[in-house]
Scaffold this active site. Structure first.
Site, PDB file in Angstrom:
ATOM      1  N   ASP A  15       0.827  -1.210   0.000  1.00  0.00           N
ATOM      2  CA  ASP A  15       0.000   0.000   0.000  1.00  0.00           C
ATOM      3  C   ASP A  15       0.860   1.259   0.000  1.00  0.00           C
ATOM      4  O   ASP A  15       0.645   2.182   0.786  1.00  0.00           O
ATOM      5  CB  ASP A  15      -0.937   0.023   1.214  1.00  0.00           C
ATOM      6  N   GLU A 174     -11.030   0.314  -4.081  1.00  0.00           N
ATOM      7  CA  GLU A 174     -10.385   0.833  -2.859  1.00  0.00           C
ATOM      8  C   GLU A 174      -9.145   1.623  -3.261  1.00  0.00           C
ATOM      9  O   GLU A 174      -8.913   1.855  -4.438  1.00  0.00           O
ATOM     10  CB  GLU A 174     -10.008  -0.323  -1.930  1.00  0.00           C
TER      11      GLU A 174
HETATM   12  C1  6LW Z   1      -5.743  -1.948   2.196  1.00  0.00           C
HETATM   13  C2  6LW Z   1      -6.673  -2.099   1.039  1.00  0.00           C
HETATM   14  C3  6LW Z   1      -6.484  -3.524   0.735  1.00  0.00           C
HETATM   15  O1  6LW Z   1      -6.124  -0.963   3.090  1.00  0.00           O
HETATM   16  O2  6LW Z   1      -6.048  -4.210   1.790  1.00  0.00           O
HETATM   17  O3  6LW Z   1      -6.784  -5.406  -0.436  1.00  0.00           O
HETATM   18  C4  6LW Z   1      -5.824  -3.311   2.848  1.00  0.00           C
HETATM   19  N1  6LW Z   1      -6.708  -4.061  -0.369  1.00  0.00           N
HETATM   20  O4  6LW Z   1      -6.358  -1.268  -0.048  1.00  0.00           O
HETATM   21  C5  6LW Z   1      -4.561  -3.668   3.555  1.00  0.00           C
HETATM   22  O5  6LW Z   1      -3.487  -3.712   2.653  1.00  0.00           O
END
Ligand code: 6LW
Length: 511
Positions: A15, A174
């Site tokens: 991330d 996301e």
């Molecule tokens: C992160 C989100 C995600 O906040 O997992 O799978 C979480 N995507 O973007 C942790 O990496």
């Protein structure tokens, strides 16, 4: 022409979020249940990164109450930005308080205490309009991308949240980042989930409020279904270099072993070039294993020395501990030149133990410690979480290799030893290049690597090989979650001292 190798930050550094201030880049990553949290890196070329600290390096900044906090909980994805002469990081502590903002005058800190924001969701972003209006895009509880107008100083929600563009229809939109580029606002997101279907998509609008137009080429980037050695590519952040070139940092994995192949180093930070097409849409190259470096700069930086001999007054910033590192559980002064750990819990199987470790950043590597167990018990462990770890333990006149895999815990080998300091070594070798020892796979499939536990230095004639264990059980696909391997020192009885910790990448075995 310099070329860089991906990942630019190996080991579990997922991330990634990046910002540029003049000729300096700063990058932060998620860190979940580990303290200190949110490692922050500096670079002058997007390729060579030096960890300059951790954004949350005071326990009060990082409440991880347990029972309650859990493996792969804690700190999810952060965003770092520079605005109005200050550095800003917005993040989510899913086990202790939710979304918050911290700020600092200098990237190395000190960072402020969290200002909590009453927004429900993860992956918060910060973006400002020219008039100072501050927008927070985030992944909302209902699973779409939300937008709210906030006061990041007071933590007040001024408008919204309201739903906004949420991608091309893949699952789990996301990781939103909002940018003002030229006459357009761009909204970059991840979709498809952080596994093999991970991808990056983008939309643009004349206003943060929309209406949004998705890029015709969405998803802009995906390695899904390809034979590329880098997979799970997604969760990107865009940055413009001083020479006008555009780049994206993003997460990816490097799976190993027989199908369905697994990754052991966690989701790592990668770099890929971005061009802009004549219609004003970004074109993101598939993430390369190697690529010509960003123009005009090549600034190698000092990496942590292979040996930490614990002579410094403080622990280096790359040392991390699950959940907490309470005062009294560790000392660099009690025995000068040694790291002294005092047990706070009797087992690695439940939170609350004393552990100080560093991320495994190379597939082939060795870690070794000189340990004086005294009358205590402790050792060298490779962990993913409380239910998945291998340990080489010393105490009560013996060394033992103990494997914890899910509900199973087994002492694999023991050996009586004299009292006094001992060298404990774990040698990790990728096995998909080197057929694993038959007894390791009993003729079955080959895991990603093997972990050999030694009493002594494997290159010394008097060294004793205690056990070789299959590494697939210390992979994220087996353990589940968001992190990767951490190799560290621990104490589970009394007080144990460590004179040094060596970590060295090893050459990959010849095919
Ligand atoms: C992160 C989100 C995600 O906040 O997992 O799978 C979480 N995507 O973007 C942790 O990496």
């Amino acid at each position: 022409m310099y070329r860089y190798q991906n990942p630019v930050i190996g080991g579990f550094h997922p991330d990634p979020s990046v910002c540029r201030v003049g000729d300096d880049y700063y990058l932060v990553c998620s860190s979940f249940e580990y303290f200190p949290g949110l490692p922050i890196f500096h670079s002058k070329d997007l390729v060579h990164w030096e960890q300059i600290g951790n954004v949350l390096d005071r326990q009060e900044q990082l409440p991880l109450p347990f029972p309650g906090a859990k493996a792969s909980g804690g700190l999810y994805a952060p965003t770092i930005r520079h605005h109005d002469g200050r550095y800003w990081v917005i993040n989510t502590n899913i086990d202790g308080g939710g979304n918050f903002v911290v700020t600092a005058e200098r990237p190395e800190g000190p960072w402020s205490d969290p200002v909590w924001i009453d927004l429900e969701g993860i992956d918060p972003d910060l973006a400002w309009e020219e008039d100072g209006t501050c927008w927070c895009a985030f992944s909302g509880p209902a699973g779409g991308i939300n937008l709210a107008r906030i006061d990041p100083v007071e933590g007040e929600v001024l408008e919204g949240p309201f739903a906004t563009w949420s991608g091309s229809g893949l699952k789990y939109p996301e990781a939103p980042h909002l940018y003002r580029i030229g006459d357009w606002w761009y909204l970059l997101i991840a979709e498809g989930g952080t596994e093999r279907g991970h991808s990056v998509s983008i939309a643009r609008s004349r206003s943060p409020r929309g209406p949004w137009e998705g890029a015709p080429a969405n998803p802009l980037l995906s390695h899904s279904g390809t034979a590329r050695s880098i997979q799970n590519t997604g969760h990107g952040d865009l940055v413009e270099a001083p020479d006008g070139g555009w780049w994206m940092v993003l997460l990816g994995v490097r799976p190993r072993g027989f199908t369905p192949d697994v990754h052991v180093l966690g989701r790592e930070t990668f770099l890929t070039p971005v061009e802009w097409d004549p219609d004003g849409w970004p074109v993101v190259a598939p993430v390369p294993e190697t690529h010509p470096a960003p123009g005009g700069a090549w600034h190698p930086v000092e990496q942590p020395a292979p040996r930490d001999d614990f002579d410094a007054p403080e622990l280096a910033p790359h040392w991390i501990s699950p959940f907490a590192r309470p005062a009294g559980s560790w000392s660099l002064g009690e025995r000068p030149g040694w790291l002294t750990l005092t047990a706070t819990g009797p087992t690695l199987d439940r939170p609350g133990y004393t552990f100080v470790g560093r991320r495994q950043q190379h597939h082939d590597c060795r870690a070794a410690v000189l340990i004086d167990p005294g009358t205590g018990r402790g050792g060298l462990a490779v962990r993913l979480d409380e239910a998945h770890h291998y340990a080489l333990e010393a105490g009560n006149g013996a060394v033992a290799v103990v494997a914890r895999i899910g509900p199973l815990r087994q002492t694999v080998a023991t050996l009586p030893v004299p009292s006094g300091p001992l060298t404990l070594t774990v040698a990790i070798r990728t096995s998909d290049l080197v057929p694993a020892s038959p007894e390791l796979t009993d003729g079955g499939t080959t895991g990603p690597d093997t972990l050999a536990f030694w009493l002594g230095d494997p290159d010394a004639p008097e060294a004793r090989l205690l056990a070789e264990l299959d590494g697939r059980y210390l992979s994220t696909e087996v353990a589940c979650g968001f992190t990767g391997r951490v190799i560290g020192m621990y104490a589970t009885e009394g007080t144990v001292a460590f004179d040094r910790f060596d970590y060295r990448p090893a050459p990959a075995p010849a095919p």
